[in-house]
Design a protein around this motif. Structure first.
Motif, PDB file in Angstrom:
ATOM      1  N   ALA A 221       0.806  -1.223   0.000  1.00 24.99           N
ATOM      2  CA  ALA A 221       0.000   0.000   0.000  1.00 24.99           C
ATOM      3  C   ALA A 221       0.837   1.270   0.000  1.00 24.99           C
ATOM      4  N   ALA A 222       2.072   1.232   0.513  1.00 20.73           N
ATOM      5  CA  ALA A 222       2.929   2.414   0.600  1.00 20.73           C
ATOM      6  C   ALA A 222       2.232   3.567   1.312  1.00 20.73           C
ATOM      7  N   SER A 223       1.655   3.263   2.457  1.00 25.67           N
ATOM      8  CA  SER A 223       1.019   4.319   3.257  1.00 25.67           C
ATOM      9  C   SER A 223       2.060   5.372   3.641  1.00 25.67           C
ATOM     10  N   PRO A 224       1.681   6.650   3.651  1.00 20.56           N
ATOM     11  CA  PRO A 224       0.321   7.192   3.551  1.00 20.56           C
ATOM     12  C   PRO A 224      -0.040   7.750   2.176  1.00 20.56           C
ATOM     13  N   LEU A 225       0.479   7.165   1.115  1.00 18.60           N
ATOM     14  CA  LEU A 225       0.282   7.740  -0.214  1.00 18.60           C
ATOM     15  C   LEU A 225      -1.188   7.836  -0.595  1.00 18.60           C
ATOM     16  N   ALA A 226      -1.996   6.866  -0.211  1.00 19.08           N
ATOM     17  CA  ALA A 226      -3.410   6.851  -0.612  1.00 19.08           C
ATOM     18  C   ALA A 226      -4.300   7.673   0.319  1.00 19.08           C
ATOM     19  N   PHE A 227      -3.734   8.221   1.374  1.00 19.88           N
ATOM     20  CA  PHE A 227      -4.562   8.911   2.369  1.00 19.88           C
ATOM     21  C   PHE A 227      -5.313  10.101   1.788  1.00 19.88           C
ATOM     22  N   ALA A 228      -4.675  10.876   0.919  1.00 23.87           N
ATOM     23  CA  ALA A 228      -5.281  12.122   0.441  1.00 23.87           C
ATOM     24  C   ALA A 228      -6.559  11.860  -0.350  1.00 23.87           C
ATOM     25  N   LYS A 229      -6.505  10.943  -1.301  1.00 15.49           N
ATOM     26  CA  LYS A 229      -7.700  10.652  -2.105  1.00 15.49           C
ATOM     27  C   LYS A 229      -8.779   9.954  -1.279  1.00 15.49           C
ATOM     28  N   THR A 230      -8.352   9.099  -0.366  1.00 15.71           N
ATOM     29  CA  THR A 230      -9.322   8.413   0.496  1.00 15.71           C
ATOM     30  C   THR A 230     -10.060   9.412   1.372  1.00 15.71           C
ATOM     31  N   ALA A 231      -9.328  10.340   1.951  1.00 16.96           N
ATOM     32  CA  ALA A 231      -9.944  11.357   2.803  1.00 16.96           C
ATOM     33  C   ALA A 231     -10.827  12.295   1.998  1.00 16.96           C
ATOM     34  N   GLU A 232     -10.414  12.615   0.780  1.00 20.59           N
ATOM     35  CA  GLU A 232     -11.218  13.500  -0.072  1.00 20.59           C
ATOM     36  C   GLU A 232     -12.579  12.871  -0.344  1.00 20.59           C
ATOM     37  N   ALA A 233     -12.581  11.581  -0.650  1.00 19.94           N
ATOM     38  CA  ALA A 233     -13.842  10.881  -0.900  1.00 19.94           C
ATOM     39  C   ALA A 233     -14.703  10.848   0.356  1.00 19.94           C
ATOM     40  N   ALA A 234     -14.073  10.651   1.512  1.00 16.59           N
ATOM     41  CA  ALA A 234     -14.816  10.611   2.773  1.00 16.59           C
ATOM     42  C   ALA A 234     -15.401  11.979   3.118  1.00 16.59           C
ATOM     43  N   LEU A 235     -14.653  13.041   2.826  1.00 16.39           N
ATOM     44  CA  LEU A 235     -15.162  14.386   3.087  1.00 16.39           C
ATOM     45  C   LEU A 235     -16.350  14.699   2.190  1.00 16.39           C
ATOM     46  N   GLU A 236     -16.267  14.311   0.937  1.00 14.15           N
ATOM     47  CA  GLU A 236     -17.378  14.533   0.015  1.00 14.15           C
ATOM     48  C   GLU A 236     -18.613  13.752   0.484  1.00 14.15           C
ATOM     49  N   MET A 237     -18.398  12.565   1.004  1.00 19.43           N
ATOM     50  CA  MET A 237     -19.491  11.767   1.543  1.00 19.43           C
ATOM     51  C   MET A 237     -20.127  12.475   2.743  1.00 19.43           C
ATOM     52  N   LEU A 238     -19.287  13.101   3.570  1.00 17.74           N
ATOM     53  CA  LEU A 238     -19.788  13.853   4.719  1.00 17.74           C
ATOM     54  C   LEU A 238     -20.636  15.031   4.273  1.00 17.74           C
ATOM     55  N   PHE A 239     -20.150  15.789   3.292  1.00 20.44           N
ATOM     56  CA  PHE A 239     -20.907  16.935   2.786  1.00 20.44           C
ATOM     57  C   PHE A 239     -22.250  16.494   2.215  1.00 20.44           C
ATOM     58  N   THR A 240     -22.246  15.406   1.475  1.00 24.04           N
ATOM     59  CA  THR A 240     -23.477  14.891   0.879  1.00 24.04           C
ATOM     60  C   THR A 240     -24.468  14.455   1.954  1.00 24.04           C
ATOM     61  N   ALA A 241     -23.942  13.789   2.982  1.00 30.54           N
ATOM     62  CA  ALA A 241     -24.803  13.328   4.070  1.00 30.54           C
ATOM     63  C   ALA A 241     -25.405  14.496   4.832  1.00 30.54           C
ATOM     64  N   CYS A 242     -24.631  15.541   5.046  1.00 27.85           N
ATOM     65  CA  CYS A 242     -25.141  16.721   5.747  1.00 27.85           C
ATOM     66  C   CYS A 242     -26.236  17.387   4.921  1.00 27.85           C
ATOM     67  N   ALA A 243     -26.009  17.501   3.614  1.00 29.25           N
ATOM     68  CA  ALA A 243     -27.007  18.137   2.747  1.00 29.25           C
ATOM     69  C   ALA A 243     -28.295  17.329   2.694  1.00 29.25           C
TER      70      ALA A 243
END
Length: 475
Positions: A221-243
């Motif tokens: 996995a070479a962490s934390p390389l994938a963290f940025a895109k994973t977190a971006e998707a999770a944040l977008e999910m949060l915004f959608t859920a709030c809306a």
């Protein structure tokens, strides 16, 4: 990955013979012991192993072991073994937690807890990243370099920091299994513990009966390389859920816009906050704030307060954010052996991050390359070792394995489990909507009970009910 466990009471009494003792095997003498959060009796002991298996005459480590014996005296020889995440979490301090979780399976099975080398009572490698004397450093850096340098120098005086990777732990665990006379194990692993499980399964395939891999992490996995895109998707999910939530939408009608404005203000470098309990002021770093928010996105429960935090910051009140960021940083120190974290990730992950991949994996995300650069800088100060050939190759196994992922996991994306599962021919994948990182439910408990009791994934239902999103913090 930041759960608070009660600490084990060091009450080792009169020695008794080891469970399932086998002649001509590593000897582990267990003695009665008690845990603050566990009513039933336990047995504890240690196994002496060389720190460096290639230098058997060199420094030795004491690997701590705790056994919660089966309620039925006629225990089966296939215990449940906990492989914790982090990396850097110990296992023994969570004895009560896991004894309760697996109570229905412990009538005729032992629960085996082994503190991984470098954690808990197995030569822990602590690095206190939070400094009460300089809390401002934690508002700037997730890995303050001055702290990392001091910690590396201190620990090198008593440990070879290159000898704490997962392959070394796998060897320790096999010695424990043999020393206690157990047969094949039922591995229960979460997050980075799933990599420990993969290493053990590859090295000792005949020593594993079943495996549960929750929020799996690939070998490469070479962490934390994938963290940025994973977190971006999770944040977008949060915004959608709030809306989509009437109360959240009414309280924070412009959440995305508020967040972008907060980012721009942090970019200016002019956001100052008061240090809790002090008259001092400190500057908030955008990357550090983003990394803290990323950590909160691992589970819907911990993410539920972010819309309120973002809105308060947009209104000019940064104190709630700074207070929670510093509290989380301070509280992580006793729960995670950061020295082990660095010994593993610097050798197994960061060393394999290619410069040409960083931009593609981080540009356009709210986290950017902050976490990658911070961890790269820390690893420059940490000793590393060359891994065995093909160490990071996918694991191929026929062990009956249950893969569980949460669709709302902001730490390990679904493709992680898909990559790992591809090499397991006897597998079942379960993706739970609404579930976060390594979370548990009654449905998963029933699946796991059937896996352990039957020793097979065949016939298990590959689904669980959706998990409702917890209510958002509104004020």
């Amino acid at each position: 990955m930041n759960t608070f466990w009660l600490r084990v009471l060091p009450a080792i009494l009169l020695a008794v013979p080891a469970l399932h003792a086998v002649a001509d095997e590593p000897n582990i003498v267990l003695a009665p012991c008690r845990f603050a959060d566990l009513a039933r009796a336990a047995r504890c002991g240690t196994l002496s192993v060389p720190e460096n298996p290639d230098k058997p005459g060199g420094r030795r480590l004491s690997i701590s072991v705790a056994v919660i014996p089966a309620a039925n005296a006629a225990a089966l020889a296939d215990p449940i073994v906990i492989l914790q995440g982090g990396p850097g979490e110990d296992s023994i301090s969570s004895a009560g937690f896991f004894a309760e979780r697996f109570a229905s399976l412990l009538d005729n099975r032992d629960l085996l807890l082994v503190d991984q080398r470098g954690t808990g009572k197995s030569g822990a490698l602590p690095c206190a990243l939070y400094s009460a004397g300089d809390p401002a450093a934690s508002l700037r850096d997730v890995f303050p370099l001055a702290v990392i340098k001091r910690c590396a120098q201190r620990l090198k005086a008593r440990a070879d920091l290159t000898q704490y990777t997962f392959d070394r732990f796998a060897g320790d665990l096999e010695q424990v299994r043999r020393g206690l006379g157990y047969g094949p194990l039922n591995l229960y692993a979460g997050s980075f513990g799933t990599r420990a499980a993969q290493v053990y399964i590859r090295r000792f395939p005949a020593s594993v009966r079943t495996a549960y891999l929750g929020s799996a992490v690939p070998m490469d996995a070479a962490s934390p390389l994938a963290f940025a895109k994973t977190a971006e998707a999770a944040l977008e999910m949060l915004f959608t859920a709030c809306a989509a939530d009437a109360k959240c939408r009414e309280a924070f009608p412009r959440l995305r816009e508020d967040f972008r404005a907060v980012q721009l203000r942090l970019d200016s470098g002019t956001v100052s906050v008061s240090i809790p309990g002090s008259a001092a002021m400190a500057t908030l770093n955008r990357g550090r704030v983003a990394e803290w928010m990323r950590s909160r996105l691992y589970r819907p429960q911990s993410a539920a307060m972010l819309p309120w935090i973002i809105h308060r910051a947009y209104a000019g009140d940064w104190d709630p954010l700074a207070k929670d960021l510093l509290a989380d940083t301070r509280d992580a120190d006793p729960d995670l052996s950061f020295g082990l974290f660095l010994s593993i990730t610097c050798s197994e992950d960061v060393a394999f991050i290619r410069e040409q991949d960083i931009g593609a994996e981080t540009q356009g995300t709210f986290l950017g390359d902050y976490r990658v650069r911070q961890q790269q800088a820390a690893c420059k100060e940490w000793p590393t070792r060359t891994l065995p050939k093909d160490y990071r190759a996918p694991v191929l196994s026929a062990v009956p394995t249950l893969f569980v992922s949460g669709a709302a996991d902001g730490g390990t994306p679904l493709w992680y489990a898909e990559r790992v599962a591809a090499g397991f021919s006897n597998r079942l994948r379960v993706i739970v909507k609404g579930q976060g990182h390594t979370e548990w439910s009654d449905c998963l408990a029933q699946l796991y009970q059937r896996l352990v009791r039957g020793g097979a994934v065949r016939g298990l239902e590959p689904s669980c009910p959706n998990v409702p999103r917890p209510p958002f913090k509104l004020n």
